[in-house]
Structure formats: structure tokens, C-alpha cells
Design a protein around this motif. Structure first.
Motif, PDB file in Angstrom:
ATOM      1  N   SER A 154      -2.468 -74.789 -32.863  1.00 38.26           N
ATOM      2  CA  SER A 154      -2.137 -74.294 -31.519  1.00 38.26           C
ATOM      3  C   SER A 154      -2.954 -73.058 -31.146  1.00 38.26           C
ATOM      4  O   SER A 154      -2.829 -72.536 -30.040  1.00 38.26           O
ATOM      5  CB  SER A 154      -0.642 -73.946 -31.447  1.00 38.26           C
ATOM      6  OG  SER A 154       0.156 -75.075 -31.756  1.00 38.26           O
TER       7      SER A 154
ATOM      8  N   GLN B 101       3.194 -64.037 -36.210  1.00 38.25           N
ATOM      9  CA  GLN B 101       3.959 -64.872 -37.139  1.00 38.25           C
ATOM     10  C   GLN B 101       3.280 -64.932 -38.498  1.00 38.25           C
ATOM     11  O   GLN B 101       3.919 -64.775 -39.537  1.00 38.25           O
ATOM     12  CB  GLN B 101       4.118 -66.283 -36.564  1.00 38.25           C
ATOM     13  CG  GLN B 101       5.092 -66.388 -35.417  1.00 38.25           C
ATOM     14  CD  GLN B 101       6.545 -66.312 -35.867  1.00 38.25           C
ATOM     15  OE1 GLN B 101       6.845 -66.429 -37.051  1.00 38.25           O
ATOM     16  NE2 GLN B 101       7.441 -66.124 -34.915  1.00 38.25           N
ATOM     17  N   TYR B 102       1.969 -65.170 -38.486  1.00 38.49           N
ATOM     18  CA  TYR B 102       1.234 -65.239 -39.757  1.00 38.49           C
ATOM     19  C   TYR B 102       1.354 -63.920 -40.527  1.00 38.49           C
ATOM     20  O   TYR B 102       1.570 -63.919 -41.750  1.00 38.49           O
ATOM     21  CB  TYR B 102      -0.242 -65.550 -39.498  1.00 38.49           C
ATOM     22  CG  TYR B 102      -0.550 -67.021 -39.347  1.00 38.49           C
ATOM     23  CD1 TYR B 102      -0.132 -67.941 -40.306  1.00 38.49           C
ATOM     24  CD2 TYR B 102      -1.281 -67.501 -38.262  1.00 38.49           C
ATOM     25  CE1 TYR B 102      -0.426 -69.292 -40.182  1.00 38.49           C
ATOM     26  CE2 TYR B 102      -1.577 -68.851 -38.115  1.00 38.49           C
ATOM     27  CZ  TYR B 102      -1.138 -69.741 -39.084  1.00 38.49           C
ATOM     28  OH  TYR B 102      -1.419 -71.079 -38.961  1.00 38.49           O
TER      29      TYR B 102
ATOM     30  N   LEU C 167       1.052 -66.220 -32.578  1.00 35.50           N
ATOM     31  CA  LEU C 167       0.776 -66.924 -33.838  1.00 35.50           C
ATOM     32  C   LEU C 167       0.298 -65.961 -34.916  1.00 35.50           C
ATOM     33  O   LEU C 167       0.729 -66.046 -36.077  1.00 35.50           O
ATOM     34  CB  LEU C 167      -0.264 -68.026 -33.600  1.00 35.50           C
ATOM     35  CG  LEU C 167       0.226 -69.210 -32.751  1.00 35.50           C
ATOM     36  CD1 LEU C 167      -0.943 -70.114 -32.370  1.00 35.50           C
ATOM     37  CD2 LEU C 167       1.277 -70.017 -33.504  1.00 35.50           C
TER      38      LEU C 167
ATOM     39  N   TYR D 265       0.626 -74.601 -37.295  1.00 34.79           N
ATOM     40  CA  TYR D 265       0.601 -73.450 -36.388  1.00 34.79           C
ATOM     41  C   TYR D 265      -0.823 -73.146 -35.936  1.00 34.79           C
ATOM     42  O   TYR D 265      -1.065 -72.807 -34.775  1.00 34.79           O
ATOM     43  CB  TYR D 265       1.190 -72.202 -37.061  1.00 34.79           C
ATOM     44  CG  TYR D 265       2.662 -72.294 -37.383  1.00 34.79           C
ATOM     45  CD1 TYR D 265       3.468 -73.289 -36.835  1.00 34.79           C
ATOM     46  CD2 TYR D 265       3.272 -71.370 -38.219  1.00 34.79           C
ATOM     47  CE1 TYR D 265       4.825 -73.377 -37.128  1.00 34.79           C
ATOM     48  CE2 TYR D 265       4.618 -71.433 -38.522  1.00 34.79           C
ATOM     49  CZ  TYR D 265       5.385 -72.450 -37.981  1.00 34.79           C
ATOM     50  OH  TYR D 265       6.730 -72.526 -38.277  1.00 34.79           O
TER      51      TYR D 265
ATOM     52  N   GLU E  64       8.422 -71.524 -44.558  1.00 32.92           N
ATOM     53  CA  GLU E  64       7.223 -70.766 -44.179  1.00 32.92           C
ATOM     54  C   GLU E  64       6.839 -69.790 -45.286  1.00 32.92           C
ATOM     55  O   GLU E  64       5.664 -69.685 -45.665  1.00 32.92           O
ATOM     56  CB  GLU E  64       7.490 -69.989 -42.885  1.00 32.92           C
ATOM     57  CG  GLU E  64       7.596 -70.840 -41.645  1.00 32.92           C
ATOM     58  CD  GLU E  64       8.056 -70.040 -40.437  1.00 32.92           C
ATOM     59  OE1 GLU E  64       7.894 -70.534 -39.307  1.00 32.92           O
ATOM     60  OE2 GLU E  64       8.592 -68.914 -40.620  1.00 32.92           O
TER      61      GLU E  64
ATOM     62  N   THR F  57       3.149 -76.768 -42.686  1.00 33.35           N
ATOM     63  CA  THR F  57       3.726 -76.104 -41.503  1.00 33.35           C
ATOM     64  C   THR F  57       2.790 -75.027 -40.973  1.00 33.35           C
ATOM     65  O   THR F  57       2.496 -74.967 -39.765  1.00 33.35           O
ATOM     66  CB  THR F  57       5.088 -75.473 -41.839  1.00 33.35           C
ATOM     67  OG1 THR F  57       5.969 -76.492 -42.343  1.00 33.35           O
ATOM     68  CG2 THR F  57       5.713 -74.831 -40.613  1.00 33.35           C
TER      69      THR F  57
END
Length: 634
Positions: A122, A271-272, A268, A119, A49, A115
Motif C-alpha cells: 500500500s 506502524q512499521y 505505514l 502493508y 505483527e 502481513t
């Protein structure tokens, strides 16, 4: 892993550095929760990532994450059935717009970041909610155009307020009211229109007192002529509030119905934010994604501690292939502890998905546990000495370790009697070795060093030391044995070569000189007075009494042609006539044969320098090196 590992290896400080690159509280909150993973697949995903995000940063000038805020508390309010305020609804709209922008940004990034691209698939777009909030609210206020009823009510409010102002202006202009009025303007108090009236005339004006000034000289009155209009205005304001509430409730309900996908978006985006913060940190250090394994092999090539300056000496290191235990020796302040911390923090970093500053070919292992015993763990609360606290920590580590554990020990076995400490340290290292642990330890004990030389799965390493400048090089030399350079420094300080040769022999073997000699006895001698008939020749080292100073001194230079003698009195050299001193003790009675009398006159500065050298002071080492260079030039 335990809290001591994180604390001693500065893991929390590392996360704070990464958090500085987050654009919202969402990513920071996720980093606060982040812990190193012992699962190889998880670590691979985390590092991948970061690498994909780094590729995007290298290829793009802008990542559309700015403006996104943490809306978690607003979601909690909705879950409790609360209605959001206009500013809070705008924050939700900004967040949803940010989600839509990052989703759009990731649409064509499948090649650079497959990857991270996945993400985004979604993530749900809520353009209709964005537009609805934007239509109803502008400037954090519900606009009149939000509904027909709200527009009608506000138009009526405007007309009513105009009528009130018209009547009040007429009241102000009336000559009959002139003497009653304190100030000729209309004042709004508690949403009611009033006129400032002199307090002494309050009973002569028909109306209602709304407020009194702080000094009591003025009363703000609502004239009876506008009372009915003010009541009507209050009724309209209530209608307005109800209509605004209804609009806000509708918007809040619309968002509430989509809470589940919105929560997914929050996860999300968090996470980003965290992943791109890792990537920005990687870029700031020009870091790399190293190879990783789960079989305990570490190879560092030109790696640097992430919290040290970029010009710090890089570390080359290898462990877990031809040997599983490495013993580092070398002088104080030579960088041994930094080596331990660098190995440890780099391991925790990659297990958290952080890139590390190093060269291609670097490889690190993923461990079930990383344990450290570094620094002084003395506990006043539990009445534990330094040694006891180290043993307590090592005992706890031993009970929790497995065959996939990295152990980092600083000065293992220190803090107690050297022979016992060395023996205990060797036994501890052997036990951890038999358990299958990977161990790196630093020591000053020669016994540990010799043990690692004899054991085929142990190896020595030394911190490089420049013998010309007496400065540490902070470079690790695997396969070499180091020492504290005590003998070398002692030679520079003019310690007898005979003593140094004997010390070297004792280091190599324990065959100590046990020959007995008669002890030199210091004789108590009465003060010997000197007369013209029996003149005593003072010798260097004699202890004398200086009569005029009422104190004792030591003879530094013998009598000269003018019958003067130089003595050392309280760290000061004084020239004084021989007739003014009296002998107390002869040097021959004070010191053994062959004693270096010059050492008696070493200055305070020189003694301090020697003390600093003994404790490994860098400043002292540099001074000695400078003096040596001056001598070479001369």
C-alpha cells in the motif's frame, strides 16, 4: 480500564521502555496513542505483527528505518499553503527515500512476514519528487543549476560584486584616502560593501554611512564610487530571492499534489516503526508470543514482570479453568503484590501487542476490563481515609465490571476492624464471583482464607517462605494456604511456648479462655532503707534508686561476694555497691507470678529487631537467619 489501572500496573512505564526502541518520532507518537484492545481479533493481529517483525530481526542484520523523521509538521505547513524551506524539502525527500527503501526491503519478505509484506504494497514510491528535490537543493541550499534564470542572475551578481570590490580596493590604495581610513579592508554590512572610516573624517569622504561602531570611533561608509553598483547588486539579489522562492514553491506544490498518498506512507512508516520497536523489545527480553483466548483463562509458565530484572523469580500461575477466584496469603515482603502486578501488566501487554517473557504453553485472556485496587489510595483532597478510598474504588469497579473482567485486589478489606473487614471482603468477593469476574486477591485475614477453602470455585495460594533462613522465596504455590509466619518468628524470639500453643489454638478456633483471675495490684511502697541490722537482699527486677546518679534502675544481678550489684540504668549495665542504692519497689510487687524477667533487659537493638520483624523487614529476617546458622555451626 481506567487511569488507575494503567498507573498502578506501570503500563505507561512499559510503553516508555518500548519507545526507546523507536527510530523516529512517528513510532513514538503512535505508541503514545496505543491502548490495550479488548477485541480478540485486534489483539491477534497486533501480536502477529510483533512476531513477524521479530522473525525479520532474527533473520536480518539491518532494518532500513534509520534516518526517517517525523514530517507531520511539514505536511501541516503545506496544508496551510506555506512554502517549505530547503532543509524542510530535504527532510521530505529523506522520508520518501526511507519509504521506498522499506518497501523494497519488504518485497521479498512474504515468507517471513506476510502481513508486514502486505502493508508495504500500500506504500507509494515518489522517486521523481526525491530526484527533483535532490537536483534543486544541495547542502540545504538552492543550487545555481536549478534553473537557467537563477544561474544567469547569480553570474551577474558575481560580476557586480567583483566590480565593487575592484573599486573599493582602488579606494583603499589611493594615497588621498589614506588618512581617512581606520582599517584597510572591505567590510560587508547589511549586504552592502563598506570601508571603515575614522569618525572624525566622515564628512570629508563622499559616500553614505551604513553603520557606526559601538564606541563611535569608526563609521562604515559606502563610497559614492560604488553606490550605483550597490543599487544594482540589491536589485539582482531581489531577483535571486524571487527565483529561489519560485523554485521552492514549485517543489512544495508538487508535494502538495501528492499529500493523500504521502499521508498513507506516513501512517505505514509509523506502524512499521512501532511494530519493529515492539519486536526489538521482545528480542531484548527473549520474549514469546503467548496463546490468547477470550473466555477468561490464564496460564503463566515461568513468566517475568517486564520491568523487573531478568534474574527475578519467574511466576507460574493458573486461573479461570477449575476456579475463578484465587486468594493469595503469606508474609509481608513475600511478593504477593508483585504477583498481582505481574498478572495485570502481562495482560495489558498482550492486549497491546507486546510479547511477554515466559515459557511455551503460556496463555492469557483478553478482557473487556482490567481493574485494580492496589496500594494506598488515600485522598487528602476529598478527605478520604485509606479504607474509604479503597471502598470508593471498589464501588466504582463494581458498577463498571462485566462477566469478562479481571480484578486484582491487594489486601482486600484491610484498613478497618479485622472482623468487619474480613466479612466485607468476603461479601465483595462473592458479589464479583456472581457477576462472572475473574478475581485475584491478597489478604492476611484467616476468615477469607477459610472461606476460599470451603468454596468450590475459590482456591488459596501461598507465597513460599523458607523457614530455615526466614526469607521469602517469591514463589507462588497454588492450592496451599500461607500465613504470616508470626508464630514461627515469635518462637525464634523466645516467646513462651505456652503462649504460642494458646495462639495456635485461637487461630484454629475462636474458643478463647474466659476464666477470670484476680488482677495483680501494684502496691505503692515507700523507699526502704537498708541498715546493718536489717540488710535487704536485692532481687532481680527490683526497682532501685541510685543515689549518686540521682535516677532509677533495675537490678540485673544480685549481690556478689564483694557486696556489689549490677543494675540496668538507662540502657547501660552498671556495677555498684549495695550501700549506694535504695529500694523503691520490689519485683514481686511490680510483676505477676511467672513473669519473664529476662525480657526487662532486652537491648535496644533486640527490641528494634523485634519491631522490624513485626513489620516484615527483610533485613531483620536475614539477621535472624544468620544468627540461627551460627548457632547450628556452634
Amino acid at each position: 480500564m481506567n487511569s488507575m489501572t494503567y498507573e498502578k500496573l506501570q503500563y505507561f512505564e512499559l510503553k516508555e521502555r518500548v519507545k526507546d526502541h523507536c527510530v523516529s518520532g512517528l513510532g513514538k507518537a503512535l505508541l503514545d496513542q496505543l491502548q490495550p484492545s479488548s477485541l480478540l481479533n485486534v489483539v491477534k493481529i497486533r501480536l502477529n505483527e510483533t512476531t513477524e517483525a521479530r522473525n525479520l530481526l532474527n533473520a536480518e542484520n539491518h532494518i532500513p528505518l534509520k534516518g526517517i523523521s517525523n514530517v507531520g509538521n511539514l505536511i501541516e505547513k503545506l496544508e496551510k499553503g506555506m512554502i517549505l524551506e530547503p532543509a524542510e524539502l530535504v527532510a521530505i525527500a529523506d522520508f520518501l527515500r526511507g519509504c521506498r527503501n522499506i518497501k523494497k526491503f519488504m518485497e521479498d519478505k512474504e515468507f517471513f512476514a506476510p502481513t508486514l509484506h502486505t502493508y508495504a504494497l500500500s506504500m507509494t514510491e515518489f522517486r521523481s519528487i526525491e530526484e527533483e528535490i535532490q537536483f534543486v537543493i544541495k547542502g540545504n541550499m538552492v543550487v545555481s543549476e536549478a534553473s537557467k534564470d537563477l544561474k544567469r542572475i547569480r553570474n551577474q551578481i558575481g560580476k557586480t560584486e567583483s566590480k565593487i570590490e575592484e573599486r573599493l580596493n582602488k579606494f583603499l590604495k589611493s594615497g588621498a584616502n589614506k588618512e581617512f581610513i581606520q582599517e584597510f579592508f572591505i567590510s560587508k554590512k547589511d549586504d552592502r560593501f563598506t570601508i571603515p572610516i575614522k569618525a572624525s573624517y566622515k564628512n570629508q569622504v563622499d559616500g553614505t554611512i551604513v553603520e557606526v561602531s559601538s564606541k563611535g570611533a569608526t563609521v562604515f561608509m559606502e563610497p559614492a564610487a560604488v553606490t550605483k553598483l550597490n543599487v544594482e547588486l540589491a536589485s539582482l539579489k531581489t531577483e535571486e530571492s524571487m527565483e529561489v522562492y519560485q523554485l521552492l514553491a514549485t517543489l512544495s506544490g508538487t508535494i502538495y499534489e501528492q499529500l493523500k498518498p504521502i499521508k498513507v506512507n506516513i501512517e505505514l512508516i509509523s506502524q512499521y516503526d512501532m511494530i519493529f520497536a515492539k519486536a526489538k523489545f521482545s528480542k531484548s527480553m527473549d520474549a514469546i508470543e503467548p496463546k490468547i483466548n477470550n473466555h477468561g483463562y490464564i496460564r503463566l509458565k515461568g513468566c517475568r514482570h517486564p520491568l523487573l530484572p531478568q534474574n527475578s523469580v519467574p511466576l507460574d500461575f493458573e486461573l479461570g479453568k477449575d476456579y475463578r477466584s484465587l486468594i493469595i496469603t503469606g508474609p509481608n515482603a513475600g511478593g504477593k503484590t508483585v504477583v498481582l502486578k505481574t498478572i495485570g501488566i502481562l495482560t495489558l501487554a498482550i492486549m497491546s501487542g507486546f510479547h511477554i517473557a515466559g515459557e511455551e504453553g503460556t496463555e492469557l485472556a483478553v478482557f473487556d476490563h482490567v481493574f485494580v485496587d492496589i496500594g494506598d489510595n488515600q485522598s487528602m483532597e476529598n478527605a478520604l481515609s485509606t479504607f474509604s478510598s479503597h471502598m470508593k474504588n471498589i464501588s466504582e469497579i463494581m458498577s463498571a465490571s462485566s462477566n469478562n473482567t479481571l480484578l486484582l485486589f491487594d489486601e482486600i478489606g484491610s484498613g478497618t476492624e479485622p472482623n468487619e473487614g474480613a466479612a466485607l471482603a468476603i461479601a465483595i468477593l462473592e458479589e464479583f464471583y456472581k457477576m462472572g469476574c475473574l478475581t485475584v486477591a491478597t489478604t492476611h485475614y484467616g476468615e477469607i482464607k477459610r472461606h476460599s477453602e470451603r468454596h468450590s470455585d475459590f482456591i488459596n495460594a501461598a507465597m513460599q517462605f523458607n523457614n530455615e533462613t526466614l526469607e521469602p522465596m517469591y514463589k507462588l504455590l497454588i492450592g496451599e494456604s500461607g500465613d504470616s509466619n508470626a508464630l514461627y518468628i515469635a518462637r525464634k524470639m523466645n516467646v513462651s511456648e505456652k503462649v504460642l500453643l494458646k495462639a495456635r489454638r485461637y487461630i484454629d478456633n475462636k474458643d478463647y479462655d474466659m476464666d477470670r483471675v484476680e488482677a495483680h495490684k501494684i502496691k505503692k511502697t515507700k523507699i526502704i532503707s537498708t541498715t546493718k541490722e536489717d540488710v535487704y537482699e536485692f532481687e532481680v527486677g527490683d526497682k532501685v534508686k541510685v543515689t549518686e546518679l540521682n535516677g532509677d534502675a533495675i537490678v540485673y544481678k544480685k549481690r556478689d561476694a564483694f557486696n556489689n550489684i549490677i543494675v540496668l540504668f538507662e540502657d547501660t549495665f552498671i556495677e555498684i555497691h549495695a550501700n549506694r542504692i535504695e529500694l523503691k519497689l520490689k519485683a514481686s510487687d511490680l510483676y505477676p507470678e511467672g513473669y519473664d524477667l529476662d525480657s526487662l533487659f532486652v537491648s535496644y537493638e533486640e527490641r528494634k529487631l523485634q519491631h522490624d520483624l513485626e513489620r516484615g523487614s527483610k533485613k531483620a529476617l536475614k539477621k535472624i537467619a544468620s544468627d540461627i546458622r551460627k548457632e547450628l555451626k556452634e
